[in-house]
Motif scaffolding. Structure first.
Motif, PDB file in Angstrom:
ATOM      1  N   VAL A 161      12.870  44.380  75.997  1.00 32.73           N
ATOM      2  CA  VAL A 161      12.770  45.760  76.453  1.00 32.73           C
ATOM      3  C   VAL A 161      12.897  46.726  75.278  1.00 32.73           C
ATOM      4  CG1 VAL A 161      13.819  47.531  77.910  1.00 32.73           C
ATOM      5  CG2 VAL A 161      13.688  45.163  78.718  1.00 32.73           C
ATOM      6  N   PHE A 162      11.920  47.603  75.154  1.00 26.87           N
ATOM      7  CA  PHE A 162      11.944  48.655  74.142  1.00 26.87           C
ATOM      8  C   PHE A 162      11.896  50.001  74.868  1.00 26.87           C
ATOM      9  CE2 PHE A 162      10.226  44.857  72.152  1.00 26.87           C
ATOM     10  CZ  PHE A 162      10.933  44.792  70.958  1.00 26.87           C
ATOM     11  N   PHE A 163      13.036  50.388  75.410  1.00 26.84           N
ATOM     12  CA  PHE A 163      13.152  51.617  76.197  1.00 26.84           C
ATOM     13  C   PHE A 163      14.619  52.057  76.148  1.00 26.84           C
ATOM     14  CE2 PHE A 163      13.465  53.653  80.554  1.00 26.84           C
ATOM     15  CZ  PHE A 163      12.765  54.800  80.204  1.00 26.84           C
ATOM     16  N   PRO A 164      14.944  53.054  75.322  1.00 29.27           N
ATOM     17  CA  PRO A 164      16.343  53.415  75.057  1.00 29.27           C
ATOM     18  C   PRO A 164      17.237  53.627  76.275  1.00 29.27           C
ATOM     19  CG  PRO A 164      14.912  54.494  73.478  1.00 29.27           C
ATOM     20  CD  PRO A 164      14.003  53.804  74.468  1.00 29.27           C
ATOM     21  N   PRO A 165      16.767  54.201  77.392  1.00 30.24           N
ATOM     22  CA  PRO A 165      17.693  54.368  78.526  1.00 30.24           C
ATOM     23  C   PRO A 165      18.159  53.067  79.164  1.00 30.24           C
ATOM     24  CG  PRO A 165      15.840  55.886  78.706  1.00 30.24           C
ATOM     25  CD  PRO A 165      15.493  54.902  77.624  1.00 30.24           C
ATOM     26  N   SER A 166      17.494  51.969  78.868  1.00 31.04           N
ATOM     27  CA  SER A 166      17.842  50.698  79.490  1.00 31.04           C
ATOM     28  C   SER A 166      19.017  50.036  78.771  1.00 31.04           C
ATOM     29  CB  SER A 166      16.649  49.741  79.467  1.00 31.04           C
ATOM     30  OG  SER A 166      17.043  48.437  79.878  1.00 31.04           O
ATOM     31  N   PRO A 167      19.939  49.403  79.522  1.00 34.51           N
ATOM     32  CA  PRO A 167      21.008  48.643  78.872  1.00 34.51           C
ATOM     33  C   PRO A 167      20.487  47.399  78.162  1.00 34.51           C
ATOM     34  CG  PRO A 167      21.054  48.282  81.244  1.00 34.51           C
ATOM     35  CD  PRO A 167      20.048  49.367  80.996  1.00 34.51           C
ATOM     36  N   ARG A 168      19.213  47.096  78.345  1.00 33.76           N
ATOM     37  CA  ARG A 168      18.607  45.916  77.715  1.00 33.76           C
ATOM     38  C   ARG A 168      17.745  46.285  76.509  1.00 33.76           C
ATOM     39  NH1 ARG A 168      18.305  46.422  83.124  1.00 33.76           N
ATOM     40  NH2 ARG A 168      19.706  45.012  84.253  1.00 33.76           N
ATOM     41  N   HIS A 169      17.787  47.553  76.126  1.00 36.13           N
ATOM     42  CA  HIS A 169      16.953  48.043  75.020  1.00 36.13           C
ATOM     43  C   HIS A 169      17.293  47.324  73.714  1.00 36.13           C
ATOM     44  CE1 HIS A 169      14.923  50.703  72.238  1.00 36.13           C
ATOM     45  NE2 HIS A 169      16.070  51.004  71.662  1.00 36.13           N
ATOM     46  N   LEU A 170      16.242  46.958  72.970  1.00 39.07           N
ATOM     47  CA  LEU A 170      16.408  46.305  71.677  1.00 39.07           C
ATOM     48  C   LEU A 170      16.013  47.230  70.539  1.00 39.07           C
ATOM     49  CD1 LEU A 170      14.782  42.769  72.144  1.00 39.07           C
ATOM     50  CD2 LEU A 170      17.176  43.407  72.436  1.00 39.07           C
ATOM     51  N   SER A 171      16.703  47.102  69.430  1.00 39.91           N
ATOM     52  CA  SER A 171      16.231  47.726  68.203  1.00 39.91           C
ATOM     53  C   SER A 171      15.044  46.923  67.692  1.00 39.91           C
ATOM     54  CB  SER A 171      17.342  47.732  67.149  1.00 39.91           C
ATOM     55  OG  SER A 171      17.637  46.395  66.752  1.00 39.91           O
TER      56      SER A 171
ATOM     57  N   GLY B 155      14.713  46.936  86.652  1.00 40.36           N
ATOM     58  CA  GLY B 155      15.973  46.304  86.302  1.00 40.36           C
ATOM     59  C   GLY B 155      17.152  46.808  87.094  1.00 40.36           C
ATOM     60  N   LEU B 156      16.891  47.274  88.308  1.00 38.26           N
ATOM     61  CA  LEU B 156      17.941  47.887  89.121  1.00 38.26           C
ATOM     62  C   LEU B 156      18.516  46.941  90.160  1.00 38.26           C
ATOM     63  CD1 LEU B 156      16.190  51.343  89.592  1.00 38.26           C
ATOM     64  CD2 LEU B 156      17.964  50.755  87.954  1.00 38.26           C
ATOM     65  N   GLY B 157      17.949  45.755  90.274  1.00 33.40           N
ATOM     66  CA  GLY B 157      18.530  44.733  91.131  1.00 33.40           C
ATOM     67  C   GLY B 157      18.251  44.860  92.609  1.00 33.40           C
TER      68      GLY B 157
ATOM     69  N   GLU C  36      22.223  38.268  85.438  1.00 34.88           N
ATOM     70  CA  GLU C  36      23.197  38.975  84.615  1.00 34.88           C
ATOM     71  C   GLU C  36      24.572  39.003  85.265  1.00 34.88           C
ATOM     72  OE1 GLU C  36      20.221  42.101  82.293  1.00 34.88           O
ATOM     73  OE2 GLU C  36      21.475  42.832  83.926  1.00 34.88           O
ATOM     74  N   SER C  37      25.607  38.925  84.439  1.00 33.90           N
ATOM     75  CA  SER C  37      26.987  39.063  84.902  1.00 33.90           C
ATOM     76  C   SER C  37      27.424  40.523  84.886  1.00 33.90           C
ATOM     77  CB  SER C  37      27.922  38.229  84.023  1.00 33.90           C
ATOM     78  OG  SER C  37      27.801  38.609  82.664  1.00 33.90           O
ATOM     79  N   ALA C  38      26.711  41.352  84.138  1.00 35.25           N
ATOM     80  CA  ALA C  38      26.925  42.801  84.067  1.00 35.25           C
ATOM     81  C   ALA C  38      25.619  43.392  83.551  1.00 35.25           C
ATOM     82  CB  ALA C  38      28.077  43.140  83.123  1.00 35.25           C
ATOM     83  N   PRO C  39      25.378  44.700  83.773  1.00 34.47           N
ATOM     84  CA  PRO C  39      24.108  45.281  83.329  1.00 34.47           C
ATOM     85  C   PRO C  39      23.820  45.007  81.851  1.00 34.47           C
ATOM     86  CG  PRO C  39      25.254  46.824  84.737  1.00 34.47           C
ATOM     87  CD  PRO C  39      26.203  45.688  84.496  1.00 34.47           C
ATOM     88  N   GLY C  40      22.708  44.314  81.619  1.00 41.51           N
ATOM     89  CA  GLY C  40      22.300  44.007  80.259  1.00 41.51           C
ATOM     90  C   GLY C  40      22.927  42.763  79.668  1.00 41.51           C
ATOM     91  N   VAL C  41      23.840  42.114  80.410  1.00 44.08           N
ATOM     92  CA  VAL C  41      24.535  40.924  79.898  1.00 44.08           C
ATOM     93  C   VAL C  41      24.017  39.686  80.629  1.00 44.08           C
ATOM     94  CG1 VAL C  41      26.747  39.802  79.495  1.00 44.08           C
ATOM     95  CG2 VAL C  41      26.578  42.307  79.417  1.00 44.08           C
ATOM     96  N   LYS C  42      23.126  38.959  80.003  1.00 45.22           N
ATOM     97  CA  LYS C  42      22.560  37.763  80.614  1.00 45.22           C
ATOM     98  C   LYS C  42      23.579  36.632  80.662  1.00 45.22           C
ATOM     99  CE  LYS C  42      18.239  39.088  81.391  1.00 45.22           C
ATOM    100  NZ  LYS C  42      18.459  40.532  81.357  1.00 45.22           N
ATOM    101  N   ASP C  43      23.526  35.861  81.752  1.00 45.72           N
ATOM    102  CA  ASP C  43      24.422  34.732  81.953  1.00 45.72           C
ATOM    103  C   ASP C  43      23.615  33.443  81.819  1.00 45.72           C
ATOM    104  OD1 ASP C  43      25.628  32.540  83.667  1.00 45.72           O
ATOM    105  OD2 ASP C  43      27.255  34.016  83.745  1.00 45.72           O
TER     106      ASP C  43
END
Length: 223
Positions: free
Chosen positions: A30-40, A143-145, A192-199
């Motif tokens: 994901v390349f989208f700053p508002p997302s908790p999954r955003h990557l540099s 990504g809102l579940g 995910e176990s939390a937003p942006g945290v993959k399990d």
């Protein structure tokens, strides 16, 4: 045709490796700053190298301009762009021509009227991704579940390959596939176990559950 399984929003070497080892066909970044999954771009470059052609690399963007897409091309060299914003048919065509990559257009779904855009997008896109429509006050489109009503796709007549996403997890992916007859599934928050945290365990469980539906359908077709 084999079912495509996409794990989206990957952001660590560990979880990416889990997805690859578990047999994901597509891995999404994901390349989208508002997302908790955003990557540099730097992390995207690092993770992209780790893939080593074991899966298709998909870059998710939202109404990105050419400069942003050019930077992503340089860093990740994606196999496909996933366009998750309000991109027009003309913009899809422009991106394909400028960057020489297939595009998957996300179509947000809440009611049957949302499917009216399909003929236009289907004329240009290489794949459609049906996702749940975000609430009006949401800061990001996916990504809102939350799932959408899969029965809206029951009588879909679409010649283009399509995938479903939105609120999928290991417990409901079989039903989603049964109802929609989609050729692929895309999961993010559902592993995910939390937003942006993959399990890692949730990733493996989702891929197992998705593959099990494919195995079952193949067994029925043989009988």
């Amino acid at each position: 045709m084999s079912l495509l399984v996409k794990i989206c929003g990957l952001s660590t070497r560990e979880t990416l490796q889990t997805a690859l080892d578990a047999g994901a066909d597509m891995v999404g970044f994901v390349f989208f700053p508002p997302s908790p999954r955003h990557l540099s771009l730097e992390l995207g470059r690092d993770l992209g190298r780790q893939v080593k052609q074991r899966a298709l690399k998909v870059a998710l963007t939202v109404d990105a301009d050419d400069a942003t897409l050019d930077n992503i091309m340089d860093a990740l060299s994606p196999d496909m762009f996933q366009l998750h914003g309000k991109e027009s048919v003309a913009r899809l065509r422009d991106i394909k021509q400028k960057f020489g990559r297939p595009v998957m257009k996300a179509v947000p779904v809440a009611t049957a009227t949302d499917l009216a855009v399909l003929p236009g997008y289907a004329a240009v896109a290489d794949r459609i991704l049906f996702d749940a429509r975000a609430p009006k006050n949401a800061t990001r489109p996916g990504g809102l579940g939350e799932p959408f009503d899969w029965h809206l796709l029951e009588n879909l007549d679409l010649k283009l390959p399509y995938m479903v996403s939105g609120g999928l997890d290991a417990g409901n992916v079989a039903e989603a596939l049964r109802v929609t007859r989609a050729g692929g599934v895309d999961v993010s928050s559902g592993v995910e176990s939390a937003p942006g945290v993959k399990d890692p365990e949730m990733i493996k469980a989702f891929i197992r559950a998705a593959r099990a539906t494919q195995d079952a359908s193949q067994e029925l077709s043989v009988r």
